[in-house]
Design a protein around this motif. Structure first.
Motif, short mmCIF file in Angstrom:
data_model
loop_
_atom_site.label_atom_id
_atom_site.label_comp_id
_atom_site.label_asym_id
_atom_site.label_seq_id
_atom_site.Cartn_x
_atom_site.Cartn_y
_atom_site.Cartn_z
N ASP A 296 6.66 -1.80 -10.50
CA ASP A 296 6.70 -1.73 -11.97
C ASP A 296 7.46 -0.51 -12.49
O ASP A 296 7.95 -0.53 -13.63
CB ASP A 296 5.27 -1.67 -12.52
CG ASP A 296 4.54 -2.99 -12.35
OD1 ASP A 296 3.31 -3.00 -12.52
OD2 ASP A 296 5.21 -3.98 -12.02
N ARG A 297 7.50 0.51 -11.68
CA ARG A 297 8.16 1.75 -12.13
C ARG A 297 9.14 2.23 -11.08
O ARG A 297 8.86 2.20 -9.88
CB ARG A 297 7.12 2.82 -12.41
CG ARG A 297 6.40 2.65 -13.74
CD ARG A 297 5.40 3.78 -13.96
NE ARG A 297 4.22 3.63 -13.13
CZ ARG A 297 3.74 4.58 -12.35
NH1 ARG A 297 4.35 5.74 -12.27
NH2 ARG A 297 2.66 4.38 -11.65
N THR A 298 10.27 2.70 -11.58
CA THR A 298 11.31 3.25 -10.71
C THR A 298 11.79 4.57 -11.28
O THR A 298 11.60 4.87 -12.47
CB THR A 298 12.51 2.29 -10.59
OG1 THR A 298 13.05 2.08 -11.91
CG2 THR A 298 12.10 0.94 -10.01
N SER A 299 12.42 5.36 -10.43
CA SER A 299 13.02 6.61 -10.88
C SER A 299 14.30 6.85 -10.09
O SER A 299 14.46 6.35 -8.97
CB SER A 299 12.04 7.78 -10.71
OG SER A 299 11.65 7.90 -9.36
N TYR A 300 15.19 7.63 -10.70
CA TYR A 300 16.51 7.88 -10.10
C TYR A 300 16.94 9.33 -10.32
O TYR A 300 16.63 9.93 -11.35
CB TYR A 300 17.57 6.97 -10.74
CG TYR A 300 17.32 5.50 -10.53
CD1 TYR A 300 16.59 4.76 -11.46
CD2 TYR A 300 17.80 4.84 -9.40
CE1 TYR A 300 16.34 3.40 -11.26
CE2 TYR A 300 17.57 3.49 -9.19
CZ TYR A 300 16.84 2.78 -10.13
OH TYR A 300 16.60 1.44 -9.94
N ILE B 236 10.36 3.86 -5.98
CA ILE B 236 9.73 2.73 -6.63
C ILE B 236 8.26 2.71 -6.23
O ILE B 236 7.90 2.96 -5.08
CB ILE B 236 10.44 1.41 -6.22
CG1 ILE B 236 9.91 0.22 -7.02
CG2 ILE B 236 10.34 1.14 -4.73
CD1 ILE B 236 10.79 -1.03 -6.90
N VAL B 237 7.39 2.44 -7.20
CA VAL B 237 5.96 2.44 -6.92
C VAL B 237 5.57 1.18 -6.16
O VAL B 237 6.36 0.23 -6.06
CB VAL B 237 5.13 2.55 -8.22
CG1 VAL B 237 5.45 3.87 -8.92
CG2 VAL B 237 5.38 1.36 -9.13
N TRP B 238 4.34 1.13 -5.68
CA TRP B 238 3.91 0.04 -4.81
C TRP B 238 4.06 -1.33 -5.45
O TRP B 238 4.38 -2.31 -4.77
CB TRP B 238 2.45 0.26 -4.41
CG TRP B 238 1.49 0.12 -5.56
CD1 TRP B 238 1.10 1.08 -6.44
CD2 TRP B 238 0.82 -1.08 -5.97
NE1 TRP B 238 0.25 0.57 -7.37
CE2 TRP B 238 0.04 -0.76 -7.11
CE3 TRP B 238 0.79 -2.39 -5.49
CZ2 TRP B 238 -0.75 -1.70 -7.75
CZ3 TRP B 238 -0.01 -3.33 -6.13
CH2 TRP B 238 -0.75 -2.97 -7.26
N HIS C 111 0.82 -1.20 0.00
CA HIS C 111 0.00 0.00 0.00
C HIS C 111 0.86 1.26 0.00
O HIS C 111 0.32 2.37 0.12
CB HIS C 111 -0.91 0.03 1.23
CG HIS C 111 -1.99 -0.97 1.18
ND1 HIS C 111 -2.93 -1.12 2.19
CD2 HIS C 111 -2.32 -1.91 0.25
CE1 HIS C 111 -3.77 -2.08 1.88
NE2 HIS C 111 -3.42 -2.58 0.72
N TYR C 112 2.19 1.08 -0.12
CA TYR C 112 3.10 2.21 0.00
C TYR C 112 4.07 2.29 -1.16
O TYR C 112 4.66 1.29 -1.56
CB TYR C 112 3.91 2.09 1.30
CG TYR C 112 3.06 2.17 2.55
CD1 TYR C 112 2.47 1.02 3.07
CD2 TYR C 112 2.85 3.37 3.20
CE1 TYR C 112 1.68 1.08 4.19
CE2 TYR C 112 2.07 3.45 4.33
CZ TYR C 112 1.48 2.29 4.83
OH TYR C 112 0.70 2.36 5.95
N GLY C 113 4.23 3.52 -1.66
CA GLY C 113 5.38 3.79 -2.50
C GLY C 113 6.58 4.01 -1.59
O GLY C 113 6.44 4.44 -0.44
N VAL C 114 7.76 3.72 -2.08
CA VAL C 114 8.98 3.84 -1.29
C VAL C 114 9.99 4.71 -2.02
O VAL C 114 10.20 4.56 -3.23
CB VAL C 114 9.60 2.46 -1.00
CG1 VAL C 114 10.92 2.62 -0.25
CG2 VAL C 114 8.64 1.59 -0.20
N GLY C 115 10.61 5.59 -1.28
CA GLY C 115 11.66 6.43 -1.85
C GLY C 115 12.87 6.45 -0.95
O GLY C 115 12.76 6.24 0.26
#
Length: 118
Positions: free
Chosen positions: A56-60, A51-53, A31-35
């Motif tokens: 599937d998607r990540t960002s840097y 990274i999304v819950w 239930h949580y996105g993590v950064g």
């Protein structure tokens, strides 16, 4: 109360690697996105990766692209930040941030220190 707990920091030589872990107990981790964020002495806290819950998607941040990899294991309530080719400028206190995808509530961990030095 959601309390992320970071671990895995330490002292490493330039070019070395570390793997950070963010863990939370007793919660629906999916239930949580993590950064991951970091803060060096005398500087503002800055974004590192997210990274999304579902994973599937990540960002840097541009400064870590190609060197850091974020991942998560929802079954184990953990997220990781694999850091390779570390540089002295990566030295900072690294924080895990969790954000509830429904309420938007944000929770921060206490941080884990990463020091890159010869």
């Amino acid at each position: 109360q959601v309390q992320p707990v970071e671990s895995g920091g330490g002292l490493v030589q330039p070019g070395g690697s570390l793997r950070l872990t963010c863990e939370v107990r007793g919660r629906n981790f999916n239930h949580y996105g993590v950064g991951w964020f970091r803060q060096a002495p005398g500087k503002e806290r800055e974004f590192v990766s997210a990274i999304v819950w579902s994973g599937d998607r990540t960002s840097y941040a541009d400064s870590v692209k190609g060197r850091f990899t974020i991942s998560r294991d929802n079954a184990k309530n953990t997220a990781h930040l694999q850091m390779n080719s570390l540089k002295p400028e990566d030295t900072a206190l690294y924080y895990c941030k969790m954000q509830n995808i429904r309420s938007g509530n944000v929770y921060w961990g206490q941080g884990t220190q990463v020091t890159v030095s010869s």
